[in-house]
Design a protein around this motif. Sequence first.
Motif, short mmCIF file in Angstrom:
data_model
loop_
_atom_site.label_atom_id
_atom_site.label_comp_id
_atom_site.label_asym_id
_atom_site.label_seq_id
_atom_site.Cartn_x
_atom_site.Cartn_y
_atom_site.Cartn_z
N ARG A 1 39.35 51.58 36.38
CA ARG A 1 39.48 50.58 36.68
C ARG A 1 40.15 51.13 38.23
N ILE A 2 39.61 52.23 38.76
CA ILE A 2 39.65 52.19 40.59
C ILE A 2 38.72 51.25 41.11
N LEU A 3 37.55 51.17 40.41
CA LEU A 3 37.20 50.08 41.23
C LEU A 3 37.89 48.57 40.77
N ARG A 4 37.85 48.82 39.67
CA ARG A 4 38.48 47.18 39.09
C ARG A 4 39.67 47.00 40.10
N VAL A 5 41.01 47.56 40.55
CA VAL A 5 42.29 47.89 41.20
C VAL A 5 41.04 47.17 42.44
#
Length: 425
Positions: free
Chosen positions: A142-146
């Motif tokens: 989710r770090i990458l998705r954000v």
Amino acid sequence: MQTYLVGGAIRDALLGRPGSDRDWVVVGATPEEMAAQGYLPVGRDFPVFLHPVTREEYALARTERKSAPGYRGFVLHASPEVTLEQDLARRDLTVNAIALPADRAEPTPDLGHLVDPFHGRQDLQHKVLRHVTDAFREDPVRILRVARFAARFADFSIAPETLALMREMVAAGEADALVPERVWQELARGLMEARPSRMFELLRECGALAVLLPEVDRLWGIPQPEAHHPEVDTGRHLMLVLDMAARLDAPLPVRFACLVHDLGKGTTPAEVLPRHIGHEQRSVDLLRAVCERWRVPVELRELAEVVAREHGNIHRSAGLGAQALVRLLERCDAFRKPGRFEQALLACECDARGRLGMDERPYPERERLLAALAAAQSVQTEAIAREAQQAGATGPRIGEAIARARVAAVAAMQPPSVGIETKTD
């Protein structure tokens, strides 16, 4: 059993953007009931089914519980008792945690009947990317998705509490546990967004860039000669190059080549700064490590190596004679792979124009080198080879004869107008 349209399709409909793929969640059903209605099970890790007619994905409502570090450390629970709100609570961002009953979703979404327990519509109106619940911390992807969504929605801000949570996750080592396939998938998608620079700036701000791409992270704070790089900072230059690649609608191989073309500048000895003599070969060595770490496809790696190694020579090609031009074409393997050479030239144009105040400058080097390649390609190599063989030449002598003919063809071409030479140091 109740079915809902969820996620990106609703988000994009609310924003008036072209629709995403549609995702559906089914509440109150069992896998057996789905199969009895003709749905085809495809989920390996959790119950996902393909619609018997549309082939769209339908997932059973589920919850997740963290069981180990990293992306795969989850225990999933799907049952008829899981509510829609519980399913939405496990999603990443509030703007992606909005649902619409299926009978209100077709043929087009009726947005007056939204299920929005986490106020995603309000965050859309305020242009804020905000995590749904503290469960966000359980999935480091989710770090990458954000960061990717920040690149897509360039005018959205990141909620302070979400940025703080991302920093906490990085500090806890969650980013270290990411698997190569998911990292590359998200990086590739982020590179293809409208403002790819925002992805890398946000990853840097939360500390994840230093973990995932330390070769890129160290470019910030590295100076370049102001006469050729008014932005001075190498990291800032890289961001301008990536956004120029997006502006020119470059394909993924070109954008990746742009990302890694200057990695060697991060290892320039301090005593020779702001010059970067020999950074090209250092960039090649570093990008190979990046490609190995994240399993970058071979064709992207090969283009990136050409660009990293030769971008300085391509920028200076206006001052090269016919013989040097042919040698440059040979080093770039342009005769065997002309399409890849065109992509290399596009990456170099992004590099030349990705500088403060230089985004509108022409890049005649691209036109000149394509003309040189066309002239050299006009040489009838088979005829020259036969003639050389008849004269008793073999092996390297035949290659030399072909090279001489190509040099002559390039020398005879009408040179296009020459623009301002682009420096790279």
